[in-house]
Design an enzyme around this catalytic site. Structure first.
Site: not given
Ligand code: IPM
Ligand code: MG
Length: 366
Positions: A143, A194, A250, A254
């Protein structure tokens, strides 16, 4: 990480974009129902800030954030700003804030409430009782790695590139957070990498492994990220604490969120070394339902509870909010994302009201 006392605690509300203002308003109501005097401020971030200041993290917002103990954020982003160049996108405001405050430790708990077992797309026996803590490194990795950019090759073709980079000290400090959390939980830590392909995660694995001698009571395992993605849907209850880098965290968070029925239920904490914290739901700004009063405010309300616990040391208050949320669910109230036939479909405000009502009954009111 040290814990501050609540006296004069400064709380900054950053509503952001999309459903952000609606869900933060509900958390604000919960905050006002607590028997404490907080100093509450508000500021703009993301698209809302771009509209007014032409930048996603205005100076005023950063200043207020630096002075705050606890920052509660809704969400940033939306189609309106998608075409802007990278440094002007709403998401950049959030990334700059994380980086400026050094919020390297992102805690994302994936907990399945028994009331929501049917809302998960996985079989009840696979997910019931699920309680995973994902610890995501938040201020390094691909990032933020340099060099990054887009260049034109000699043949005229465009090429884009990013760099995944971690130092030993960055790996150690996030691993320590994860080991310490594991010590307070089921004492199992899985480090996800990885390492069969990427040098950066070979160093990650080696460093976490070396650190593990300091935590003999924690059982450490390592898993490749592709396998971890698979294991999360196959047998998620094998995990207690997961530690991983920024990008893998990230994605896996999710995925873990969906095990619990809805990403609308998942809070998160982003901490620096002095327990200053940014608290936000794991979900995004959901522009498709923004302004309609349909969003689930529970992830934001639960993020506030995390803030009371980790930054202000108000464990009892955090527990009260969490139990008020459980009671609202037990009453059968459901926002559309967690709705099942036979239960009562409610909107954002009604769900917030229900939590406040339960909180008052639990004795949390002024
Ligand atoms: C998260 C989101 C953020 C990230 C985005 C909005 C920049 O997806 O907090 O998981 O990728 O960190
Ligand atoms: Mg995210």
């Amino acid at each position: 990480m040290s814990v501050k006392t609540v006296k004069g605690a400064k709380i900054l509300l950053l509503a952001g974009d999309g459903i952000g203002p609606e869900i933060v308003a509900e958390a604000h109501k919960v905050l006002m129902a607590l028997p404490f005097e907080f100093e509450i401020e508000e500021a703009l971030i993301g698209g809302a800030a771009i509209e007014l200041y032409d930048q996603p993290l205005p100076k005023d917002t950063l200043l207020k954030a630096q002075q705050a103990d606890l920052i509660l954020l809704g969400a940033v982003g939306g189609p309106k700003w998608d075409a802007l160049s990278n440094h002007l996108r709403p998401e950049k405001g959030l990334l700059q804030l994380r980086s400026a405050l050094g919020l390297f430790a992102n805690l994302r708990p994936a907990v399945l409430y028994p009331e929501l077992v049917q809302a998960s797309s996985l079989k009840p026996e696979v997910v019931s009782g699920l309680d995973i803590m994902i610890v995501r490194e938040l201020t390094g990795g691909i990032y933020f790695g340099e060099p990054r950019g887009v260049r034109t090759l000699e043949n005229g073709e465009q090429q884009a590139y990013n760099t995944d980079v971690y130092t030993e000290s960055e790996i150690k400090r996030i691993a320590r957070v994860a080991f310490e959390l594991a010590q307070k939980r089921d004492k199992k830590l899985c480090s996800v990498d990885k390492a069969n392909v990427l040098e950066v995660t070979q160093l990650w694995r080696k460093t976490v492994e070396a650190l593990s001698v300091e935590y003999p009571d924690v059982v450490l395992s390592h898993m490749y990220v592709d396998n971890a993605a698979m294991q999360l849907v196959k047998a998620p209850k094998q995990f207690d604490v997961i530690v991983t880098g920024n990008l893998f965290g990230d994605i896996l968070s999710d995925e873990a969120a969906m095990l619990t029925g809805s990403i609308g239920m998942l809070p998160s904490a982003s901490l620096n070394g002095s327990a200053q914290g940014l608290y936000e739901p794991c979900h995004g700004s959901a522009p498709d339902i923004a302004g309609q009063g349909l969003a689930n405010p529970l992830a934001t309300i639960l993020s506030l509870a995390m803030g009371l616990r980790y930054t202000l040391g108000l464990t009892d208050m955090a527990l009260m909010i969490e139990s008020a949320v459980k009671k609202a669910l037990a009453q059968g109230l459901r926002t559309p994302d967690i709705y099942e036939p036979g239960l009562e479909k409610v909107g954002t405000v009604q769900m917030g009201d229900a939590v406040v009502r339960e909180l008052k009954q639990l004795g949390g009111s002024k």
